[in-house]
Design a protein around this motif. Structure first.
Motif, PDB file in Angstrom:
ATOM      1  N   ASN A  47       0.831  -1.202   0.000  1.00  0.00           N
ATOM      2  CA  ASN A  47       0.000   0.000   0.000  1.00  0.00           C
ATOM      3  C   ASN A  47       0.866   1.253   0.000  1.00  0.00           C
ATOM      4  O   ASN A  47       1.986   1.257   0.535  1.00  0.00           O
ATOM      5  CB  ASN A  47      -0.917   0.020   1.223  1.00  0.00           C
ATOM      6  CG  ASN A  47      -2.010  -1.034   1.139  1.00  0.00           C
ATOM      7  OD1 ASN A  47      -2.179  -1.677   0.110  1.00  0.00           O
ATOM      8  ND2 ASN A  47      -2.747  -1.223   2.212  1.00  0.00           N
ATOM      9  N   VAL A  48       0.337   2.295  -0.603  1.00  0.00           N
ATOM     10  CA  VAL A  48       1.001   3.594  -0.601  1.00  0.00           C
ATOM     11  C   VAL A  48       0.027   4.630  -0.043  1.00  0.00           C
ATOM     12  O   VAL A  48      -1.191   4.432  -0.064  1.00  0.00           O
ATOM     13  CB  VAL A  48       1.469   3.997  -2.015  1.00  0.00           C
ATOM     14  CG1 VAL A  48       2.518   3.029  -2.525  1.00  0.00           C
ATOM     15  CG2 VAL A  48       0.291   4.062  -2.982  1.00  0.00           C
ATOM     16  N   TYR A  49       0.578   5.756   0.411  1.00  0.00           N
ATOM     17  CA  TYR A  49      -0.231   6.730   1.147  1.00  0.00           C
ATOM     18  C   TYR A  49       0.109   8.144   0.679  1.00  0.00           C
ATOM     19  O   TYR A  49       1.250   8.434   0.312  1.00  0.00           O
ATOM     20  CB  TYR A  49       0.051   6.605   2.653  1.00  0.00           C
ATOM     21  CG  TYR A  49      -0.037   5.194   3.163  1.00  0.00           C
ATOM     22  CD1 TYR A  49      -1.213   4.697   3.707  1.00  0.00           C
ATOM     23  CD2 TYR A  49       1.061   4.337   3.076  1.00  0.00           C
ATOM     24  CE1 TYR A  49      -1.300   3.384   4.167  1.00  0.00           C
ATOM     25  CE2 TYR A  49       0.988   3.025   3.522  1.00  0.00           C
ATOM     26  CZ  TYR A  49      -0.198   2.556   4.059  1.00  0.00           C
ATOM     27  OH  TYR A  49      -0.281   1.256   4.499  1.00  0.00           O
ATOM     28  N   SER A  50      -0.874   9.009   0.690  1.00  0.00           N
ATOM     29  CA  SER A  50      -0.642  10.390   0.293  1.00  0.00           C
ATOM     30  C   SER A  50      -1.643  11.312   0.985  1.00  0.00           C
ATOM     31  O   SER A  50      -2.670  10.869   1.505  1.00  0.00           O
ATOM     32  CB  SER A  50      -0.752  10.552  -1.228  1.00  0.00           C
ATOM     33  OG  SER A  50      -2.059  10.228  -1.666  1.00  0.00           O
ATOM     34  N   LEU A  51      -1.324  12.596   0.961  1.00  0.00           N
ATOM     35  CA  LEU A  51      -2.170  13.625   1.565  1.00  0.00           C
ATOM     36  C   LEU A  51      -2.491  14.669   0.511  1.00  0.00           C
ATOM     37  O   LEU A  51      -1.584  15.244  -0.096  1.00  0.00           O
ATOM     38  CB  LEU A  51      -1.446  14.283   2.743  1.00  0.00           C
ATOM     39  CG  LEU A  51      -2.129  15.503   3.380  1.00  0.00           C
ATOM     40  CD1 LEU A  51      -3.440  15.092   4.050  1.00  0.00           C
ATOM     41  CD2 LEU A  51      -1.200  16.168   4.390  1.00  0.00           C
ATOM     42  N   GLU A  52      -3.782  14.896   0.276  1.00  0.00           N
ATOM     43  CA  GLU A  52      -4.198  15.932  -0.658  1.00  0.00           C
ATOM     44  C   GLU A  52      -4.228  17.267   0.068  1.00  0.00           C
ATOM     45  O   GLU A  52      -5.068  17.505   0.927  1.00  0.00           O
ATOM     46  CB  GLU A  52      -5.583  15.614  -1.237  1.00  0.00           C
ATOM     47  CG  GLU A  52      -5.599  14.442  -2.186  1.00  0.00           C
ATOM     48  CD  GLU A  52      -6.941  14.279  -2.871  1.00  0.00           C
ATOM     49  OE1 GLU A  52      -7.783  15.188  -2.724  1.00  0.00           O
ATOM     50  OE2 GLU A  52      -7.141  13.253  -3.545  1.00  0.00           O
ATOM     51  N   GLN A  53      -3.292  18.138  -0.305  1.00  0.00           N
ATOM     52  CA  GLN A  53      -3.145  19.408   0.399  1.00  0.00           C
ATOM     53  C   GLN A  53      -4.379  20.298   0.297  1.00  0.00           C
ATOM     54  O   GLN A  53      -4.699  21.042   1.220  1.00  0.00           O
ATOM     55  CB  GLN A  53      -1.924  20.146  -0.157  1.00  0.00           C
ATOM     56  CG  GLN A  53      -0.599  19.507   0.212  1.00  0.00           C
ATOM     57  CD  GLN A  53      -0.319  19.559   1.690  1.00  0.00           C
ATOM     58  OE1 GLN A  53      -0.627  20.552   2.346  1.00  0.00           O
ATOM     59  NE2 GLN A  53       0.253  18.499   2.233  1.00  0.00           N
ATOM     60  N   SER A  54      -5.089  20.221  -0.821  1.00  0.00           N
ATOM     61  CA  SER A  54      -6.249  21.090  -1.024  1.00  0.00           C
ATOM     62  C   SER A  54      -7.339  20.836   0.017  1.00  0.00           C
ATOM     63  O   SER A  54      -8.112  21.724   0.344  1.00  0.00           O
ATOM     64  CB  SER A  54      -6.826  20.879  -2.421  1.00  0.00           C
ATOM     65  OG  SER A  54      -7.221  19.523  -2.593  1.00  0.00           O
ATOM     66  N   ILE A  55      -7.363  19.600   0.548  1.00  0.00           N
ATOM     67  CA  ILE A  55      -8.364  19.261   1.559  1.00  0.00           C
ATOM     68  C   ILE A  55      -7.772  19.332   2.959  1.00  0.00           C
ATOM     69  O   ILE A  55      -8.316  19.940   3.863  1.00  0.00           O
ATOM     70  CB  ILE A  55      -8.935  17.847   1.319  1.00  0.00           C
ATOM     71  CG1 ILE A  55      -9.570  17.772  -0.064  1.00  0.00           C
ATOM     72  CG2 ILE A  55      -9.946  17.482   2.394  1.00  0.00           C
ATOM     73  CD1 ILE A  55     -10.084  16.401  -0.428  1.00  0.00           C
ATOM     74  N   GLY A  56      -6.597  18.720   3.104  1.00  0.00           N
ATOM     75  CA  GLY A  56      -6.020  18.594   4.428  1.00  0.00           C
ATOM     76  C   GLY A  56      -5.517  19.878   5.033  1.00  0.00           C
ATOM     77  O   GLY A  56      -5.417  20.017   6.242  1.00  0.00           O
ATOM     78  N   SER A  57      -5.184  20.885   4.202  1.00  0.00           N
ATOM     79  CA  SER A  57      -4.606  22.120   4.728  1.00  0.00           C
ATOM     80  C   SER A  57      -5.649  23.188   5.043  1.00  0.00           C
ATOM     81  O   SER A  57      -5.321  24.249   5.538  1.00  0.00           O
ATOM     82  CB  SER A  57      -3.593  22.671   3.722  1.00  0.00           C
ATOM     83  OG  SER A  57      -4.237  22.955   2.495  1.00  0.00           O
ATOM     84  N   SER A  58      -6.903  22.914   4.710  1.00  0.00           N
ATOM     85  CA  SER A  58      -7.936  23.916   4.945  1.00  0.00           C
ATOM     86  C   SER A  58      -8.225  24.065   6.436  1.00  0.00           C
ATOM     87  O   SER A  58      -8.552  23.099   7.116  1.00  0.00           O
ATOM     88  CB  SER A  58      -9.213  23.517   4.205  1.00  0.00           C
ATOM     89  OG  SER A  58     -10.245  24.426   4.514  1.00  0.00           O
ATOM     90  N   ASN A  59      -8.120  25.282   6.945  1.00  0.00           N
ATOM     91  CA  ASN A  59      -8.367  25.520   8.367  1.00  0.00           C
ATOM     92  C   ASN A  59      -9.843  25.396   8.718  1.00  0.00           C
ATOM     93  O   ASN A  59     -10.207  25.104   9.857  1.00  0.00           O
ATOM     94  CB  ASN A  59      -7.874  26.925   8.753  1.00  0.00           C
ATOM     95  CG  ASN A  59      -6.374  27.040   8.631  1.00  0.00           C
ATOM     96  OD1 ASN A  59      -5.643  26.069   8.871  1.00  0.00           O
ATOM     97  ND2 ASN A  59      -5.889  28.225   8.265  1.00  0.00           N
ATOM     98  N   GLU A  60     -10.710  25.628   7.710  1.00  0.00           N
ATOM     99  CA  GLU A  60     -12.144  25.592   7.973  1.00  0.00           C
ATOM    100  C   GLU A  60     -12.728  24.188   7.830  1.00  0.00           C
ATOM    101  O   GLU A  60     -13.887  23.967   8.143  1.00  0.00           O
ATOM    102  CB  GLU A  60     -12.857  26.539   6.998  1.00  0.00           C
ATOM    103  CG  GLU A  60     -12.429  27.997   7.148  1.00  0.00           C
ATOM    104  CD  GLU A  60     -13.134  28.884   6.155  1.00  0.00           C
ATOM    105  OE1 GLU A  60     -13.921  28.354   5.338  1.00  0.00           O
ATOM    106  OE2 GLU A  60     -12.916  30.113   6.185  1.00  0.00           O
ATOM    107  N   ALA A  61     -11.938  23.257   7.340  1.00  0.00           N
ATOM    108  CA  ALA A  61     -12.448  21.899   7.131  1.00  0.00           C
ATOM    109  C   ALA A  61     -12.744  21.214   8.447  1.00  0.00           C
ATOM    110  O   ALA A  61     -11.991  21.345   9.415  1.00  0.00           O
ATOM    111  CB  ALA A  61     -11.430  21.082   6.334  1.00  0.00           C
ATOM    112  N   GLN A  62     -13.847  20.507   8.509  1.00  0.00           N
ATOM    113  CA  GLN A  62     -14.207  19.742   9.689  1.00  0.00           C
ATOM    114  C   GLN A  62     -13.342  18.489   9.762  1.00  0.00           C
ATOM    115  O   GLN A  62     -12.735  18.055   8.785  1.00  0.00           O
ATOM    116  CB  GLN A  62     -15.696  19.367   9.630  1.00  0.00           C
ATOM    117  CG  GLN A  62     -16.625  20.566   9.590  1.00  0.00           C
ATOM    118  CD  GLN A  62     -16.509  21.435  10.828  1.00  0.00           C
ATOM    119  OE1 GLN A  62     -16.384  20.923  11.942  1.00  0.00           O
ATOM    120  NE2 GLN A  62     -16.541  22.745  10.631  1.00  0.00           N
TER     121      GLN A  62
END
Length: 313
Positions: free
Chosen positions: A80-95
């Motif tokens: 398995n490989v893993y990644s982080l989508e910055q457009s979602i994960g970096s949002s301060n307003e995201a729940q």
């Protein structure tokens, strides 16, 4: 099934840690360092992030073996490989639930081939090369009923490979890529010999398998006919375009198109290249005559000339 096929062809399975060194990704564009899933409390700087690709683990294994005089290697790994989508994960307003969606996990299959060929009692093993690896990739996909020609060919990521191909579906989703690993990337692992690697999306392969229907048909009673064309085309023209145009021009009798040679060099004008294509024709109800075959080949040549400015060489 896939593992059995590879083992039968002389491959050994490797199993690597999903934790890796973030420094490996500092110069990569295909797998940028910003997309790493990092550990909050890593045990060491060598194990401070989750891997985005299996390729780098494969190079670690090659380096380990080459340093111990094992230079002839055929390896594969499921992982398995893993990644982080910055457009979602970096949002301060995201729940919190939305932030978790930014973390992606997927299954991959990697293959690594390297070595100059070694003698054994019956002769000498074939050296590892790009076409050997491509053959293994095609054989693997064929085992699952997947035709490699159903995909679009694009250049493999330049930061990972000197030369190679990436396979994409018509909707633009990537099935995988393979090619000759960049010497600068191999040098980071102190590898001096050529390394050929492939990485396929196992999730995508399973998706393609689900779409395939197993169909049975009667064996053809009449023989097929093969004809070759040597075409002079612009550098921008791809084999994929020519193949697609061939089947659009002749839907009934044309059964297969194969590219068996590409030539650039003496007597080839600048900005041009020669493609040598083989066409297989077959009529399931009659024996093909020379007249019918020539009509089909003329139709194909006219199509290539009108659509791509190709000429017969």
């Amino acid at each position: 099934m896939a593992a059995n096929l590879l083992v039968d062809n002389g491959f050994y399975e490797m199993m690597n840690n999903s934790l890796t060194k973030s420094d490996y990704y500092s110069k990569l564009k295909t797998y940028p360092e910003e997309s790493l899933v990092r550990l909050l409390n890593p045990l060491s700087s060598d194990l401070n992030a989750m891997r985005q690709t299996l390729l780098l683990n494969g190079l670690e294994v090659v380096a380990y073996n080459v340093n111990r005089q094992h230079t002839e290697l055929r390896l594969f790994e499921f992982g398995n490989v893993y990644s982080l989508e910055q457009s979602i994960g970096s949002s301060n307003e995201a729940q919190e639930p939305d932030k978790l969606k930014a973390y992606k996990e997927s299954s991959r299959l990697s293959m690594v081939v390297t070595g100059q060929g070694s003698p054994y009692w019956r002769g000498k093993k074939a050296p590892g090369n790009y076409f050997m690896l491509k053959g293994y990739v095609e054989a693997l996909l064929k085992r699952f009923g997947i035709d490699i020609n159903d995909f679009e060919y694009v250049a493999a990521p330049a930061d990972l490979f000197e030369e190679g191909l990436a396979l994409k579906t018509k909707s633009g989703k990537e099935l995988g890529y393979f090619g000759t690993v960049r010497k600068s990337l191999a040098k980071q692992f102190d590898i001096k010999q050529d390394v050929y690697a492939a990485e396929l999306s196992w999730d995508m392969i399973l998706t393609q398998v689900k779409k395939k229907r197993v169909l049975y048909s009667e064996l053809p009673k009449y023989p097929s006919v093969t004809r070759d064309l040597a075409l002079l085309v612009d550098e921008a023209v791809t084999y994929s375009q020519l193949r697609q145009a061939s089947f659009s021009a002749e839907r009934k009798l044309l059964k297969n198109v194969v590219l068996f040679d590409v030539y650039r060099g003496d007597k080839i004008p600048a900005g041009k290249k020669q493609y040598a294509l083989s066409f297989t024709l077959q009529d399931l109800g009659n024996t093909l005559t020379d007249k019918v075959v020539e009509e089909v080949m003329s139709k194909l040549l006219d199509t290539f000339s009108k659509n791509f400015g190709a000429s017969l060489r």
